[in-house]
Design a protein around this motif. Structure first.
Motif, PDB file in Angstrom:
ATOM      1  N   TYR A 136       0.578  -1.307  -0.006  1.00 40.57           N
ATOM      2  CA  TYR A 136      -0.328   0.049  -0.023  1.00 40.57           C
ATOM      3  C   TYR A 136       1.268   1.976  -0.109  1.00 40.57           C
ATOM      4  CZ  TYR A 136      -4.313  -2.551   1.060  1.00 40.57           C
ATOM      5  OH  TYR A 136      -5.436  -3.232   0.425  1.00 40.57           O
ATOM      6  N   GLU A 137       2.051   1.186   0.561  1.00 40.25           N
ATOM      7  CA  GLU A 137       2.815   2.546   0.977  1.00 40.25           C
ATOM      8  C   GLU A 137       3.154   2.704  -0.146  1.00 40.25           C
ATOM      9  OE1 GLU A 137       4.857   1.967   4.296  1.00 40.25           O
ATOM     10  OE2 GLU A 137       4.231   3.263   5.342  1.00 40.25           O
TER      11      GLU A 137
ATOM     12  N   ASP B 210       3.775   5.862  -3.409  1.00 35.36           N
ATOM     13  CA  ASP B 210       4.526   6.766  -4.062  1.00 35.36           C
ATOM     14  C   ASP B 210       4.919   6.493  -5.573  1.00 35.36           C
ATOM     15  OD1 ASP B 210       5.360   7.358  -1.962  1.00 35.36           O
ATOM     16  OD2 ASP B 210       7.178   5.538  -1.476  1.00 35.36           O
TER      17      ASP B 210
ATOM     18  N   ASP C 222      -3.178   6.810   2.361  1.00 31.55           N
ATOM     19  CA  ASP C 222      -3.406   7.286   3.759  1.00 31.55           C
ATOM     20  C   ASP C 222      -4.215   6.718   4.799  1.00 31.55           C
ATOM     21  OD1 ASP C 222      -1.774   8.496   1.809  1.00 31.55           O
ATOM     22  OD2 ASP C 222      -2.477  10.298   2.734  1.00 31.55           O
TER      23      ASP C 222
ATOM     24  N   VAL D 225      -3.608   2.718   5.404  1.00 30.45           N
ATOM     25  CA  VAL D 225      -1.875   2.554   5.823  1.00 30.45           C
ATOM     26  C   VAL D 225      -1.889   3.031   7.209  1.00 30.45           C
ATOM     27  CG1 VAL D 225       0.523   4.223   5.510  1.00 30.45           C
ATOM     28  CG2 VAL D 225      -0.682   2.717   3.057  1.00 30.45           C
ATOM     29  N   GLU D 226      -2.424   4.134   7.783  1.00 24.36           N
ATOM     30  CA  GLU D 226      -2.476   4.300   9.559  1.00 24.36           C
ATOM     31  C   GLU D 226      -2.796   2.971   9.853  1.00 24.36           C
ATOM     32  OE1 GLU D 226      -1.100   6.317  10.292  1.00 24.36           O
ATOM     33  OE2 GLU D 226      -1.878   6.834  12.476  1.00 24.36           O
TER      34      GLU D 226
ATOM     35  N   ARG E   4      -0.719   0.132  10.269  1.00 25.82           N
ATOM     36  CA  ARG E   4      -0.150   0.622  10.938  1.00 25.82           C
ATOM     37  C   ARG E   4      -0.614   0.304  12.349  1.00 25.82           C
ATOM     38  NH1 ARG E   4       2.703   4.669   9.154  1.00 25.82           N
ATOM     39  NH2 ARG E   4       4.442   4.493   7.036  1.00 25.82           N
TER      40      ARG E   4
END
Ligand SMILES: Nc1nc2c(ncn2[C@@H]2O[C@H](COP(=O)(O)OP(=O)(O)O)[C@@H](O)[C@H]2O)c(=O)[nH]1
Ligand SMILES: [Mg+2]
Length: 437
Positions: free
Chosen positions: A172-173, A177, A400, A403-404, A407
């Motif tokens: 995902y990260e 990018d 985003d 991802v958060e 985590r």
């Protein structure tokens, strides 16, 4: 003043016994052993006979067996010494006194040996908690459950999930990018699919916790039925003691009477209850009946006792109920409906059949899968929040936020095994240990 970094404690119970075991762990353990024994050389892992002396008075304390474990090959991962003395209160007190005279040593806090093992990566938190469960275990099934986790089965599973989530997170990260055409096709779909798989596995695993709870805290069995049918007689016979008062006066048992027993290695909380007498005007008896009904509702298994077929109330029966028709020594029946077992508590008729039925029902409830079992409420609570984060990550469109949440989920899983840990959590876990462990 020198730092007291070496710890010691009696690792066996305080009192008269064949042998008592002292553990000394830390940088000065070997030096202390040399001073106690007045010997210069110890080969690691080899037990040897030695006299030990008080370091200040030189007085002989005991003749014992001693062993030195060289770091990191010891329980704590530090240099460790074990002394096997005679199991006498006077010897224990004398050795304690001798050890307390060493400037760099102090008595260990409860659980401190295991805490050091954890900090030195000898054990992770699931293993630490399993050891605590093993020490507390009183029945065969509790022993097996705890032992399953001391070898790290649970941590393997949780680390596997954590590793999978880290991979998903990485993809995902990466997609933040890189532009879409730089990413392999279908990567997001595959990622979502992998995430769904982990969610399903965690949900399945959480279900195993109910069996573990039953094994740890015991299965509740309640004996219910009308007054005078023989409930208290049955209760006493099962526990093998005259704990409940038996009488032919209806309303004798007014409060719930409990006993903890071990049936085929399983912990059972057995309750005798007040007779379900709808006609009573006695206030206390009424309270007892209310309690009996509550107990019955909460019980995992109910034993419903009747002493004639006319009073049989099918409303009391569900799939977890054993129905007993008691006192068949007094009265014979031409036909007894299926699902009702005739017995006599008095003359033992059909006792074996009843016992087999009871143990069968208990085992059915306690059936343990061979997979790793969720044993602690802490893991359950954490995994439930992990699920929440993962489900949000799955449905969230914003990358985003995906991802958060991933985590947060990864950190939470890590906190179970101690890959990410907090001091308060550690203090809480280790403080439940006994001294010397
Ligand atoms: N004949 C006979 N009497 C029994 C049997 N079981 C219990 N009783 C008697 O029935 C009466 C009531 O027993 P109790 O255990 O106090 O019943 P509870 O009120 O249901 O707890 C007592 O006098 C017992 O001795 C049985 O199997 N046969
Ligand atoms: Mg009774």
């Amino acid at each position: 003043m020198k730092k007291k970094n070496t710890i010691f404690a009696l690792s066996s119970a305080y009192g008269k016994a064949g042998v008592s075991v002292f553990r000394i762990s830390g940088p000065d353990a070997l030096d202390i052993l040399k001073k106690l024994s007045k010997k210069k050389k110890f080969t690691p892992n080899v037990m040897q006979y030695s006299d030990i002396y008080h370091p200040l008075t030189n007085e002989l304390l005991d003749s014992c067996m001693v062993v030195f474990f060289k770091a990191p090959k010891s329980y704590t991962g530090e240099d460790t010494v074990e002394l096997f003395t005679h199991g006498s209160i006077a010897v224990i007190d004398a050795v304690y006194d001798a050890l307390s005279k060493f400037e760099t040593a102090r008595i260990a806090e409860p659980g401190e040996f295991t805490k050091r093992a954890f900090l030195n990566d000898k054990l992770d938190l699931t293993q630490v908690e399993a050891i605590s469960d093993l020490i507390e275990a009183e029945t065969e099934s509790q022993r097996k459950l705890a032992l399953n986790n001391t070898n790290g089965q649970l941590s393997k599973l949780y680390n596997l999930w954590r590793d999978k989530l880290v991979k998903i997170l990485a993809w995902y990260e990466a997609s933040i990018d890189f532009s879409d055409d730089e990413m392999p096709i279908n990567v997001i779909d595959q990622n979502n699919k992998n995430l769904e798989d982990v969610i399903n596995e965690i949900e399945k695993h959480i279900k195993t916790s109910s069996v573990a709870q039953l094994i740890k805290y015991g299965l509740d069995i309640a004996i219910i039925g009308k007054p005078n049918v023989g409930k208290s007689s049955l209760f006493n016979k099962i526990i093998g003691q005259n704990k409940a008062i038996v009488s032919n006066i209806a309303g004798t048992t007014r409060d719930v009477i409990d006993a903890i027993i071990d049936v085929d290695g399983f912990k059972i909380n057995l309750s005798d209850t007040a007779g379900l007498n709808s006609k009573t005007n006695d206030k206390i008896e009424k309270k007892g009946i209310k309690k009996a009904l509550e107990k019955a509702q909460k019980a995992d298994i109910k034993i419903y006792v009747i002493d004639n077929l006319k009073s049989f109330d099918s409303k009391q029966v569900d799939k977890d109920t054993i129905v007993l028709l008691n006192k068949i020594d007094k009265k014979s029946y031409k036909k007894i409906p299926d699902g009702i077992l005739p017995i006599s508590v008095k003359d033992n008729s059909n006792w074996k059949k009843f016992w087999n039925l009871l143990t069968f029902k208990i085992k059915e409830k306690m059936e343990m899968s061979s997979d790793a079992t969720l044993t602690q409420q802490r893991y359950k609570n954490t995994l439930e929040s992990v699920l929440m984060f993962l489900k949000t990550a799955l449905t969230e469109q914003e990358i985003d936020l995906k991802v958060e949440n991933l985590r947060l989920a990864t950190d939470a899983i890590g906190s179970i095994t101690g890959r990410v840990y907090f001091n308060e959590l550690l203090d809480e876990i280790f403080s439940s240990f006994c001294l010397g462990k």
